[in-house]
Motif scaffolding. Structure first.
Motif, PDB file in Angstrom:
ATOM      1  N   UNK A  61       0.850  -1.190   0.000  1.00 24.13           N
ATOM      2  CA  UNK A  61       0.000   0.000   0.000  1.00 24.13           C
ATOM      3  C   UNK A  61       0.884   1.237   0.000  1.00 24.13           C
ATOM      4  N   UNK A  62       0.467   2.278  -0.691  1.00 22.63           N
ATOM      5  CA  UNK A  62       1.149   3.565  -0.830  1.00 22.63           C
ATOM      6  C   UNK A  62       2.348   3.504  -1.777  1.00 22.63           C
ATOM      7  N   UNK A  63       2.528   2.401  -2.492  1.00 20.89           N
ATOM      8  CA  UNK A  63       3.610   2.293  -3.468  1.00 20.89           C
ATOM      9  C   UNK A  63       3.117   2.798  -4.823  1.00 20.89           C
ATOM     10  N   UNK A  64       3.957   3.561  -5.525  1.00 25.17           N
ATOM     11  CA  UNK A  64       3.624   4.063  -6.855  1.00 25.17           C
ATOM     12  C   UNK A  64       3.863   2.934  -7.856  1.00 25.17           C
ATOM     13  N   UNK A  65       2.908   2.741  -8.780  1.00 21.59           N
ATOM     14  CA  UNK A  65       2.987   1.622  -9.718  1.00 21.59           C
ATOM     15  C   UNK A  65       3.128   2.110 -11.158  1.00 21.59           C
ATOM     16  N   UNK A  66       3.596   1.207 -12.015  1.00 16.27           N
ATOM     17  CA  UNK A  66       3.647   1.435 -13.450  1.00 16.27           C
ATOM     18  C   UNK A  66       3.030   0.227 -14.149  1.00 16.27           C
ATOM     19  N   UNK A 117     -10.343  -3.630 -12.162  1.00 16.89           N
ATOM     20  CA  UNK A 117      -9.710  -2.506 -12.861  1.00 16.89           C
ATOM     21  C   UNK A 117      -9.511  -2.901 -14.326  1.00 16.89           C
ATOM     22  N   UNK A 118     -10.128  -2.175 -15.284  1.00 18.93           N
ATOM     23  CA  UNK A 118      -9.986  -2.525 -16.695  1.00 18.93           C
ATOM     24  C   UNK A 118      -8.549  -2.334 -17.190  1.00 18.93           C
ATOM     25  N   UNK A 119      -8.094  -3.234 -18.028  1.00 17.14           N
ATOM     26  CA  UNK A 119      -6.716  -3.195 -18.524  1.00 17.14           C
ATOM     27  C   UNK A 119      -6.434  -1.951 -19.351  1.00 17.14           C
ATOM     28  N   UNK A 120      -7.457  -1.379 -19.983  1.00 21.04           N
ATOM     29  CA  UNK A 120      -7.222  -0.222 -20.853  1.00 21.04           C
ATOM     30  C   UNK A 120      -7.049   1.086 -20.069  1.00 21.04           C
ATOM     31  N   UNK A 121      -7.407   1.113 -18.786  1.00 17.49           N
ATOM     32  CA  UNK A 121      -7.201   2.320 -17.969  1.00 17.49           C
ATOM     33  C   UNK A 121      -5.724   2.450 -17.605  1.00 17.49           C
ATOM     34  N   UNK A 122      -5.233   3.661 -17.615  1.00 14.70           N
ATOM     35  CA  UNK A 122      -3.835   3.903 -17.300  1.00 14.70           C
ATOM     36  C   UNK A 122      -3.559   3.711 -15.806  1.00 14.70           C
ATOM     37  N   UNK A 123      -2.360   3.231 -15.493  1.00 13.94           N
ATOM     38  CA  UNK A 123      -1.979   3.035 -14.097  1.00 13.94           C
ATOM     39  C   UNK A 123      -0.656   3.710 -13.762  1.00 13.94           C
ATOM     40  N   UNK A 124       0.077   4.163 -14.771  1.00 11.33           N
ATOM     41  CA  UNK A 124       1.382   4.773 -14.531  1.00 11.33           C
ATOM     42  C   UNK A 124       1.276   5.974 -13.603  1.00 11.33           C
ATOM     43  N   UNK A 125       2.041   5.939 -12.505  1.00  7.99           N
ATOM     44  CA  UNK A 125       2.077   7.040 -11.559  1.00  7.99           C
ATOM     45  C   UNK A 125       0.995   6.995 -10.501  1.00  7.99           C
ATOM     46  N   UNK A 126       0.112   5.992 -10.550  1.00  4.30           N
ATOM     47  CA  UNK A 126      -0.916   5.869  -9.516  1.00  4.30           C
ATOM     48  C   UNK A 126      -0.339   5.193  -8.287  1.00  4.30           C
ATOM     49  N   UNK A 127      -1.042   5.304  -7.178  1.00  3.22           N
ATOM     50  CA  UNK A 127      -0.605   4.750  -5.900  1.00  3.22           C
ATOM     51  C   UNK A 127      -1.525   3.598  -5.510  1.00  3.22           C
ATOM     52  N   UNK A 128      -0.930   2.533  -4.991  1.00  2.00           N
ATOM     53  CA  UNK A 128      -1.729   1.422  -4.468  1.00  2.00           C
ATOM     54  C   UNK A 128      -2.365   1.884  -3.162  1.00  2.00           C
ATOM     55  N   UNK A 129      -3.676   1.818  -3.086  1.00  2.00           N
ATOM     56  CA  UNK A 129      -4.396   2.228  -1.882  1.00  2.00           C
ATOM     57  C   UNK A 129      -4.382   1.123  -0.826  1.00  2.00           C
ATOM     58  N   UNK A 130      -4.255  -0.122  -1.285  1.00  2.00           N
ATOM     59  CA  UNK A 130      -4.198  -1.305  -0.419  1.00  2.00           C
ATOM     60  C   UNK A 130      -3.086  -2.197  -0.932  1.00  2.00           C
ATOM     61  N   UNK A 131      -2.723  -3.218  -0.178  1.00  2.00           N
ATOM     62  CA  UNK A 131      -1.735  -4.182  -0.660  1.00  2.00           C
ATOM     63  C   UNK A 131      -2.344  -4.960  -1.818  1.00  2.00           C
ATOM     64  N   UNK A 132      -1.585  -5.080  -2.902  1.00  2.00           N
ATOM     65  CA  UNK A 132      -2.021  -5.835  -4.079  1.00  2.00           C
ATOM     66  C   UNK A 132      -1.179  -7.098  -4.150  1.00  2.00           C
ATOM     67  N   UNK A 133      -1.833  -8.240  -4.169  1.00  2.00           N
ATOM     68  CA  UNK A 133      -1.120  -9.512  -4.127  1.00  2.00           C
ATOM     69  C   UNK A 133      -0.972 -10.110  -5.511  1.00  2.00           C
ATOM     70  N   UNK A 134       0.187 -10.701  -5.758  1.00  2.00           N
ATOM     71  CA  UNK A 134       0.478 -11.326  -7.045  1.00  2.00           C
ATOM     72  C   UNK A 134      -0.593 -12.352  -7.380  1.00  2.00           C
ATOM     73  N   UNK A 135      -1.095 -12.294  -8.618  1.00  2.00           N
ATOM     74  CA  UNK A 135      -2.072 -13.259  -9.084  1.00  2.00           C
ATOM     75  C   UNK A 135      -3.523 -12.903  -8.795  1.00  2.00           C
ATOM     76  N   UNK A 136      -3.776 -11.883  -7.993  1.00  2.00           N
ATOM     77  CA  UNK A 136      -5.157 -11.479  -7.676  1.00  2.00           C
ATOM     78  C   UNK A 136      -5.517 -10.228  -8.476  1.00  2.00           C
ATOM     79  N   UNK A 137      -6.683 -10.202  -9.088  1.00  2.00           N
ATOM     80  CA  UNK A 137      -7.075  -9.043  -9.900  1.00  2.00           C
ATOM     81  C   UNK A 137      -7.141  -7.753  -9.074  1.00  2.00           C
ATOM     82  N   UNK A 138      -6.821  -6.655  -9.721  1.00  2.00           N
ATOM     83  CA  UNK A 138      -6.892  -5.335  -9.108  1.00  2.00           C
ATOM     84  C   UNK A 138      -8.334  -4.843  -9.224  1.00  2.00           C
TER      85      UNK A 138
END
Length: 139
Positions: free
Chosen positions: A30-35, A50-71
């Motif tokens: 959480x609070x990590x900037x993602x690309x 979260x749709x794949x076509x939406x941009x994510x560069x420079x956004x911040x993770x609001x919660x912990x995101x776990x590998x393999x689980x959809x955003x």
């Protein structure tokens, strides 16, 4: 009429629609900037993902995101400009009237987020929108 028929047919058959969504390649704190390179795209049937076509560069993770689980839709947002307990300027502007006061942020938030702030002089809690300069616009 045809689209209504297709919707009814899908409901009767129980068929769901797959959509391309983002899946983290690694655990993201959480609070990590993602690309975009932090994710892979996979067709999944999960409402609110979260749709794949939406941009994510420079956004911040609001919660912990776990590998393999959809955003999910609220898992990413703009980076925080205001941190909890920051002393911020509250601004109320209407017509020609401009009122400003000091306040203490009761939560963290990025540009456009709604945060609660305690007015330091009156001890009243108000809600406002975070501006790019870190001020809180009270409506």
């Amino acid at each position: 009429m045809r689209s209504l028929f297709l919707l009814l047919l899908l409901a009767v058959l129980g068929t769901s629609a797959m959509a391309d969504v983002l899946i983290p390649l690694r655990t993201i704190r959480a609070q990590e900037i993602v690309t975009r390179s932090d994710f892979r795209v996979e067709p999944v049937d999960i409402p609110g993902a979260w749709p794949a076509e939406k941009t994510v560069d420079g956004l911040e993770a609001r919660v912990a995101l776990y590998a393999g689980r959809p955003v999910l839709g609220n898992d990413l947002g703009p980076p925080a400009v205001v941190e909890r307990n920051d002393v911020v300027t509250l601004v109320f502007a209407r017509g020609g009237l401009l009122i400003s006061a000091e306040g203490r942020a009761l939560s963290r938030g990025g540009v456009g987020d709604s945060v609660r702030v305690m007015n330091l002089s009156s001890r009243t809690t108000v809600t406002g929108l975070v501006q790019e300069n870190g001020m809180i616009e009270v409506r």
